[in-house]
Design an enzyme around this catalytic site. Sequence first.
Site, PDB file in Angstrom:
ATOM      1  N   ARG A 153      41.853 -24.597  88.046  1.00 24.20           N
ATOM      2  CA  ARG A 153      42.328 -23.249  87.768  1.00 24.20           C
ATOM      3  C   ARG A 153      42.677 -22.599  89.104  1.00 24.20           C
ATOM      4  O   ARG A 153      42.122 -22.958  90.153  1.00 24.20           O
ATOM      5  CB  ARG A 153      41.250 -22.426  87.059  1.00 24.20           C
ATOM      6  CG  ARG A 153      40.773 -23.025  85.733  1.00 24.20           C
ATOM      7  CD  ARG A 153      39.644 -22.186  85.152  1.00 24.20           C
ATOM      8  NE  ARG A 153      39.191 -22.693  83.861  1.00 24.20           N
ATOM      9  CZ  ARG A 153      38.174 -23.546  83.707  1.00 24.20           C
ATOM     10  NH1 ARG A 153      37.508 -23.972  84.778  1.00 24.20           N
ATOM     11  NH2 ARG A 153      37.821 -23.966  82.515  1.00 24.20           N
ATOM     12  N   LYS A 177      34.081 -21.907  85.479  1.00 25.36           N
ATOM     13  CA  LYS A 177      33.649 -20.796  84.636  1.00 25.36           C
ATOM     14  C   LYS A 177      32.155 -20.886  84.342  1.00 25.36           C
ATOM     15  O   LYS A 177      31.620 -21.970  84.144  1.00 25.36           O
ATOM     16  CB  LYS A 177      34.437 -20.805  83.321  1.00 25.36           C
ATOM     17  CG  LYS A 177      35.879 -20.337  83.461  1.00 25.36           C
ATOM     18  CD  LYS A 177      36.547 -20.220  82.107  1.00 25.36           C
ATOM     19  CE  LYS A 177      37.943 -19.631  82.217  1.00 25.36           C
ATOM     20  NZ  LYS A 177      38.591 -19.490  80.896  1.00 25.36           N
ATOM     21  N   HIS A 244      48.737 -22.582  85.821  1.00 25.69           N
ATOM     22  CA  HIS A 244      48.122 -23.162  84.628  1.00 25.69           C
ATOM     23  C   HIS A 244      49.014 -24.231  84.003  1.00 25.69           C
ATOM     24  O   HIS A 244      48.525 -25.147  83.338  1.00 25.69           O
ATOM     25  CB  HIS A 244      47.807 -22.065  83.608  1.00 25.69           C
ATOM     26  CG  HIS A 244      46.481 -22.257  82.930  1.00 25.69           C
ATOM     27  ND1 HIS A 244      45.280 -22.123  83.598  1.00 25.69           N
ATOM     28  CD2 HIS A 244      46.161 -22.600  81.652  1.00 25.69           C
ATOM     29  CE1 HIS A 244      44.293 -22.359  82.755  1.00 25.69           C
ATOM     30  NE2 HIS A 244      44.793 -22.655  81.575  1.00 25.69           N
ATOM     31  N   ARG A 247      48.126 -27.436  85.460  1.00 25.04           N
ATOM     32  CA  ARG A 247      46.865 -27.904  84.849  1.00 25.04           C
ATOM     33  C   ARG A 247      47.174 -28.565  83.505  1.00 25.04           C
ATOM     34  O   ARG A 247      46.635 -29.643  83.194  1.00 25.04           O
ATOM     35  CB  ARG A 247      45.939 -26.701  84.676  1.00 25.04           C
ATOM     36  CG  ARG A 247      44.599 -26.961  83.991  1.00 25.04           C
ATOM     37  CD  ARG A 247      43.780 -25.675  84.078  1.00 25.04           C
ATOM     38  NE  ARG A 247      42.665 -25.619  83.167  1.00 25.04           N
ATOM     39  CZ  ARG A 247      41.449 -26.073  83.439  1.00 25.04           C
ATOM     40  NH1 ARG A 247      41.196 -26.649  84.597  1.00 25.04           N
ATOM     41  NH2 ARG A 247      40.471 -25.957  82.561  1.00 25.04           N
ATOM     42  N   HIS A 270      36.093 -28.030  80.684  1.00 28.17           N
ATOM     43  CA  HIS A 270      36.003 -27.414  79.364  1.00 28.17           C
ATOM     44  C   HIS A 270      34.577 -27.515  78.835  1.00 28.17           C
ATOM     45  O   HIS A 270      33.941 -28.568  78.951  1.00 28.17           O
ATOM     46  CB  HIS A 270      36.945 -28.105  78.385  1.00 28.17           C
ATOM     47  CG  HIS A 270      38.384 -27.767  78.594  1.00 28.17           C
ATOM     48  ND1 HIS A 270      39.420 -28.545  78.115  1.00 28.17           N
ATOM     49  CD2 HIS A 270      38.976 -26.712  79.229  1.00 28.17           C
ATOM     50  CE1 HIS A 270      40.577 -27.994  78.460  1.00 28.17           C
ATOM     51  NE2 HIS A 270      40.328 -26.887  79.122  1.00 28.17           N
ATOM     52  N   TYR A 279      45.535 -31.398  73.955  1.00 28.88           N
ATOM     53  CA  TYR A 279      46.461 -32.275  74.675  1.00 28.88           C
ATOM     54  C   TYR A 279      46.836 -33.501  73.858  1.00 28.88           C
ATOM     55  O   TYR A 279      47.884 -34.098  74.094  1.00 28.88           O
ATOM     56  CB  TYR A 279      45.862 -32.664  76.031  1.00 28.88           C
ATOM     57  CG  TYR A 279      45.696 -31.443  76.896  1.00 28.88           C
ATOM     58  CD1 TYR A 279      46.807 -30.783  77.418  1.00 28.88           C
ATOM     59  CD2 TYR A 279      44.439 -30.887  77.129  1.00 28.88           C
ATOM     60  CE1 TYR A 279      46.666 -29.624  78.166  1.00 28.88           C
ATOM     61  CE2 TYR A 279      44.295 -29.736  77.877  1.00 28.88           C
ATOM     62  CZ  TYR A 279      45.411 -29.108  78.390  1.00 28.88           C
ATOM     63  OH  TYR A 279      45.275 -27.957  79.116  1.00 28.88           O
TER      64      TYR A 279
END
Length: 298
Positions: A153, A177, A244, A247, A270, A279
């Site tokens: 990110r 995150k 992004h 990514r 994730h 994806y």
Amino acid sequence: MDLAPGWDALIDEYRSHLTAERGLSVHTVRAYTSDLTELAAQVAVPPSAVTLAGLRGWLAAMADAEAAPATVQRRVACVRGFFAWAAREGYVAADPAARLKAPKRGRRLPKVLSADTMAEVLDGAEVRAAEEGSAITVRDAALLEILYSSGLRVSELVGLRLRDVDRERRAVTVLGKGGKERTVPLGTPALAALDAWLARRPELAGPASPDTVFLGERGGALDPRVARRVVHAATGPGEGVGPHALRHAMATHLVEGGADLRSVQEMLGHASVATTQIYTHVTSERLNQAYRQAHPRA
């Protein structure tokens, strides 16, 4: 904004909870605070007097304002978390948001640059760095290579520190995150571009420079907005893609190349593999499109 009694203090308490106990980012806490302030203005009653009907009226007002589905989803998640916490801590007698549901939204597949397009973007950045020879163009080439190679990110990229780079393991360690740390491998071109940039980094660094890998023109930490501008410029104004998108491209190309979802999930950071599964939909859609275009009886 004048709110009904009780809101200001309770929102402050919740902000402290999000920061100290849940470790959410400054941006997320700011967004949640804004969402709760808007809710308080809409319902116009103290937190203890909010009802499910009032919350549904708030949802209806967002629908009338044609709020984006993603925005509605985020605000509902924020409000549900807030009232669950408030009920648990005894600030409200019951949780009025326990049965609040956001409207379902259709899945929107991310825009993905093809492998050929990515090669053109990265080769172009390398050529510019060689022709112009400035530290900035060398930095930008490394930035693009690392974003595509690692799927970081933009916040993780600009926060990357010198000690986070492990040349022996050919990887970087990032803080994602929720304060979760993960290690992501780097490809050979990305490592070469990074080495080229680190050799030029002292040209921008000063006594007060941070220990981040990437620096701005004046020697400070690289601003995320600058990183976004670099990506936009490299991919072309017509593409309109930011960090992004690189990514997304990295993840999609990994899946297309046979990487398993669990590995891609770990690389992207994730929390759930369900997020990574988008994806597989992207690659399936691209296969279907190719089939429809090429097969004589499609």
